[in-house]
Each structure stands twice: as C-alpha cells, then as structure tokens.
Design an enzyme around this catalytic site. Structure first.
Site, PDB file in Angstrom:
ATOM      1  CG  ASP A 141      44.448  47.676  39.256  1.00  0.00           C
ATOM      2  OD1 ASP A 141      45.391  46.888  39.088  1.00  0.00           O
ATOM      3  OD2 ASP A 141      43.371  47.338  39.756  1.00  0.00           O
ATOM      4  CG  HIS A 143      40.777  51.730  38.643  1.00  0.00           C
ATOM      5  ND1 HIS A 143      39.662  50.960  38.376  1.00  0.00           N
ATOM      6  CD2 HIS A 143      41.586  50.959  39.414  1.00  0.00           C
ATOM      7  CE1 HIS A 143      39.786  49.788  38.963  1.00  0.00           C
ATOM      8  NE2 HIS A 143      40.945  49.751  39.598  1.00  0.00           N
ATOM      9  CG  ASP A 218      40.747  46.525  37.475  1.00  0.00           C
ATOM     10  OD1 ASP A 218      40.056  45.747  36.804  1.00  0.00           O
ATOM     11  OD2 ASP A 218      40.740  46.531  38.726  1.00  0.00           O
ATOM     12  CG  ASP A 221      34.457  50.825  36.374  1.00  0.00           C
ATOM     13  OD1 ASP A 221      33.634  51.442  35.683  1.00  0.00           O
ATOM     14  OD2 ASP A 221      34.449  49.584  36.479  1.00  0.00           O
ATOM     15  NE  ARG A 222      36.085  52.521  43.118  1.00  0.00           N
ATOM     16  CZ  ARG A 222      36.119  51.200  43.159  1.00  0.00           C
ATOM     17  NH1 ARG A 222      36.978  50.556  42.373  1.00  0.00           N
ATOM     18  NH2 ARG A 222      35.337  50.520  43.949  1.00  0.00           N
ATOM     19  CG  ASN A 250      38.195  43.255  39.281  1.00  0.00           C
ATOM     20  OD1 ASN A 250      39.249  43.850  39.038  1.00  0.00           O
ATOM     21  ND2 ASN A 250      37.376  43.650  40.239  1.00  0.00           N
ATOM     22  CG  HIS A 251      36.848  47.427  37.824  1.00  0.00           C
ATOM     23  ND1 HIS A 251      35.920  48.337  38.273  1.00  0.00           N
ATOM     24  CD2 HIS A 251      37.476  46.966  38.935  1.00  0.00           C
ATOM     25  CE1 HIS A 251      35.986  48.435  39.596  1.00  0.00           C
ATOM     26  NE2 HIS A 251      36.929  47.615  40.008  1.00  0.00           N
ATOM     27  CG  HIS A 301      43.196  42.292  37.451  1.00  0.00           C
ATOM     28  ND1 HIS A 301      43.717  43.556  37.336  1.00  0.00           N
ATOM     29  CD2 HIS A 301      42.169  42.392  38.350  1.00  0.00           C
ATOM     30  CE1 HIS A 301      43.049  44.387  38.122  1.00  0.00           C
ATOM     31  NE2 HIS A 301      42.097  43.707  38.739  1.00  0.00           N
ATOM     32  NE  ARG A 354      39.528  41.716  46.040  1.00  0.00           N
ATOM     33  CZ  ARG A 354      39.861  42.967  45.676  1.00  0.00           C
ATOM     34  NH1 ARG A 354      38.930  43.793  45.266  1.00  0.00           N
ATOM     35  NH2 ARG A 354      41.119  43.370  45.718  1.00  0.00           N
ATOM     36  CG  HIS A 381      42.393  42.352  42.207  1.00  0.00           C
ATOM     37  ND1 HIS A 381      41.271  42.967  41.712  1.00  0.00           N
ATOM     38  CD2 HIS A 381      41.929  41.333  42.991  1.00  0.00           C
ATOM     39  CE1 HIS A 381      40.194  42.344  42.161  1.00  0.00           C
ATOM     40  NE2 HIS A 381      40.572  41.351  42.935  1.00  0.00           N
TER      41      HIS A 381
END
Length: 483
Positions: A141, A143, A218, A221-222, A250-251, A301, A354, A381
């Site tokens: 990831d 991000h 991923d 995001d963030r 998943n993002h 992932h 989750r 992940h």
C-alpha cells in the site's frame, strides 16, 4: 395468306397532341436528362476524413524544465506522438512535489484525462490474473504518500533505469550468501559473520540489477498526493507495460475512495471539473485483481476466499471488468480478506472485524497453496510495524518449514502520520529468493538526493534502507541475506 391480326389499321400520328408554340423571344427548354439511379445515403464513417493538424512537437529541454501546470494540455493522447510528454511528466513530478510549493502545481486536466483513457485501454488488454516472471519488486500500500514511492524508485530504478535518471542510479549489490545461519543486518552493523559464511560456502550469482515492479493496490486515499502517485505509475505503465504491473486494492472503488479522501483531493485540485474523480474511478474498475510471480508466488491485495478452490477459476472465468467491488464473493475476498489475529481461532474461516469478507487460518492457506502448486501468498492491506510481516509468525525458526506461507508488505511509512511504522518492498530474485528493503522517514533523504545528485553508494548512506534476513520461496532453498 396474310394474317388478319397484322392487317389492323395503324394508329394515326395526327391523333397525338402537339405542344403549343412558344411565345416569341422565349428560349428553348433544356433537353431532358437521363434518369440516374438514386445514390446511397452518405453515413458519417463514409465521408472522407478531414485532414488532422500536424502534431505539435515540443522540445525536450522545454518539457523537462517547465512547471507541471505548463505541460501540454493534450486532449487526444497517442503514445506514438506524445511519449516525450509522458517522460517529462515522470521527470517533473519528483521535483515539483518535493518542494514548498508542491501543492500549487496542477497537471493540466486534458493531459490527465488523456492518460487515464489510454491507461484504461492498456489495462483492459491485460488478463484478470497476470502471469509474471521473476525477478520482481513487489510493493504494498502507498495511500498517496508520494515520498515513499520515490524512495523505492531511488533504491530500485524503474524501467531498467531509463527514467528518473536525475536521482535514481542502480545500486551496487553484494552477492547473496547461502548460509542458513546468516544473521539479520542492522544499519551500519559489522558484516564479518556474513563474510565468513560466504567464504565457507559458495555464493550464488548476484541478482539482476533491474527488476520489474508489481504493486498490490491501495494507491489513493489518506495521503496528500494520490493523484501524483496514480499518474506517475500510469505513465510508467504506458511507457513500458511489461515492466510495470498494477493490481487493484480495496480502496480502488467508488464507495471507499469517496469516503477516505481521494474524492476531496480531486475536488480540491480540479474545482472546475467535478467529473475528474469519476474518470479515475472508471480506471480503477479495470485493474487486474491478482498475479502469479514465477509460478510460485500468488499476489493479491487481501487474501484467499472460501469460494476460490483453484486459481484456474479466475483464469478461465469470463472477464467481469469493469466492475465495482461486490459486497461478497471471490472478488470481494481477494481485496478484503485477512489472516486470523485471534489466538483462540487459529484455523478455518472466521468473521472479519472489518465487517467485510473473512479471516483465514494457516490450515486453509496451506490447503490453497498445495492445491494450486504454489509456495507463498504475498499481500498488502494491513499496516506492518517493520514494513512487512509473515504469517503465521513463529519465533525462533526460519524458512519454509516454519510455516511462513504468507507475507504482508506495506510500503507507506509512518502511515497517515500516526502509526510510526516502517515501509518495505519485497525483492524476488530469478531463483525465487525473497529479500526486503525496509525504510522509514524517507523525505529528508529524497530531498538530499534531488538537491545534490548523490551517487549510489551515498544513497545507501542517506536513505536508511535496512536489508533484513531473507526467506526462501522455492523448494529446498535456505535463507539468504541481501545487502
């Protein structure tokens, strides 16, 4: 002897009326034209194509020095004519976004849309499950943390060093020893034990100086620079599709990216283009979901699924792309599932905290790998304190016999500025030996490299890249250390 029918009186010519005479001075009418067959209707695709304007050729010196906001606003992107624009974008992003004004420069909207459209076609031309050969760099990831991506590229140049030449140079690697008792190396630690072991046993040849890249998803995001991370990877993918491989996380979905920051980033950076986020998400729906490296390492992932008996189910099934991440099923589990963390439930399948997908134990993981002739599951992940972690983790042992059948790789160091974790990248050599680059706080080191253009030996001193004890993937290999 004359037939009676042939003796009938002929029609008198006087009986046909004649037109009245024209008035004096009036011109004679034109003679009648022969009636032609009606012409077929002209459809747009039958019309002759209009001559396209000649492609504008931009000098490389201008492209590689101009600000990102002044790059050509290409509306119809073609790799044949605009490859220099891609390379310029790859070279300019590290410099523009590692200075104080990096948030003020915006890549032209037309260029962004053209790159996304061309990348979507390139991704759809690939299979749902990639079949890749070693050697390979596998990254977890990111991000939106651009500095971590550049840190990995500085240590392992992408595309065989043809791009990012300004600060990424091929490192000088030592040979990989074969001693099973070689200790983990700390930064700056003495290497006497490793040298003695290498003297006693022959060392294997050093790995290939350049490896292809595989990212586990991923990307957004963030972080603050999800757009730059995604565009940098897509440009590298368009320049050399066989050396840059991207999987879906998943993002990479509409629901998650709208909730965790990427939607707001697109809205903030392109306020006059409310559909920019939708163009990105349309591309996310086309990403492959899994890859097999060297016919031994299964990469995705999240993890495995109770509905996935064989990898051939994915290879042989009709390609569902583009598709949004479902709430259940095989594709949901490939992006969302996790290894079990509850010590009381260490077998079989259990519910995931989750609220999506499942958690899998070591027994079902062993069954999946054995049934498909695989040796290792590589996934992302989850945040890892050291940047990577094995499952199941058994203290005091090493190698395949220890049950290390899965490894989690997380490449975003100090994730979100809250966790203080390291980032890592896994390196798979041609003979399927696995090692790791571990790094923390790469921003200062990258800035020094960009400013001074350090050599490969000085890069190792600036970037605290710790090479840990490697594990083996292929049958019968012993652990190895890569320095």
């Amino acid at each position: 002897g004359i037939n009676a029918e042939s003796t009938s009186a002929p029609v008198a010519m006087a009986s046909i009326p004649t037109p009245p005479p024209l008035p004096a001075g009036m011109p004679l009418p034109p003679p009648p034209m022969a009636t032609a067959a009606p012409s077929p209707p002209q459809f747009p695709y039958q019309q002759q194509p209009q001559q396209q304007p000649a492609a504008v050729v931009y000098p490389k010196d201008y492209l590689w020095t101009c600000p990102l906001c002044e790059l050509p606003n290409v509306s119809n992107f073609t790799l044949h004519t605009d490859k220099d624009v891609l390379q310029a974008l790859v070279e300019r992003i590290p410099f523009e976004y590692l200075n104080r004004n990096r948030r003020d420069s915006t890549i032209p909207e037309g260029l962004v849309r053209s790159i996304l459209n061309a990348s979507r076609e390139a991704l759809m031309s690939e299979p749902l499950v990639l079949q890749l050969k070693a050697p390979m760099n596998i990254c977890g990831d990111i991000h939106g943390q651009l500095e971590d991506l550049l840190n990995m590229f500085a240590r392992e140049p992408p595309l065989r060093g043809r791009v990012l030449k300004s600060f990424a140079k091929p490192p000088q690697r030592a040979k990989i020893g074969t001693s099973a008792s070689a200790p983990a190396l700390a930064p700056g630690a003495a290497n006497n034990g490793k040298e003695e072991a290498a003297d006693q046993q022959p060392a294997t040849p050093s790995p290939s100086p350049f490896r292809s890249y595989l990212f586990l998803g991923d990307y957004v995001d963030r972080g603050l620079f999800s757009i730059e991370v995604m565009l940098l990877l897509l440009c590298l993918k368009l320049i050399s599709p066989s050396e840059m491989h991207l999987l879906r996380g998943n993002h990479e979905s509409m629901a998650i990216s709208k909730r965790y920051g990427f939607f707001d980033e697109c809205k903030r950076r392109y306020p006059s283009s409310p559909g920019m986020w939708k163009v990105f998400t349309d591309l996310f729906l086309c990403l492959p979901v899994a890859a097999i490296v060297g016919e031994a390492v299964f990469c995705c992932h999240g993890g495995i699924s109770p509905e996935l008996e064989s990898v051939q189910q994915l290879i042989c099934c009709p390609d569902p792309r583009p598709f949004e991440t479902p709430s259940s099923g095989v594709f949901c589990d490939l992006l969302w599932s996790d290894p079990v963390t509850d010590p009381e439930v260490m077998s079989g399948w259990s519910s995931n905290e989750r609220g999506v997908s499942y958690c899998w134990g070591p027994d079902v993981l062993d069954m999946f790998l054995e049934r498909n002739g695989l040796d290792l599951l590589c996934r992302g992940h989850q945040v890892m304190e050291e940047g990577y972690g094995f499952f199941p983790a058994i203290e005091g042992t090493a190698g395949k016999e220890a049950g290390r059948k899965a490894v989690t790789v997380f490449s975003a160091s100090d994730y979100g500025g809250e966790f203080g974790n390291c980032g890592a990248m896994m390196l798979v050599s041609e003979d399927l030996r696995c090692g790791f680059h571990v790094f923390r706080n790469p921003v200062d080191g990258i800035k020094n490299i960009l400013r001074t253009g350090l050599t490969s030996l000085e890069i190792d001193a600036v970037l605290p890249l710790v090479c840990k004890l490697a594990t083996t993937v292929s049958e019968g290999d012993s652990p190895a250390v890569e320095q």
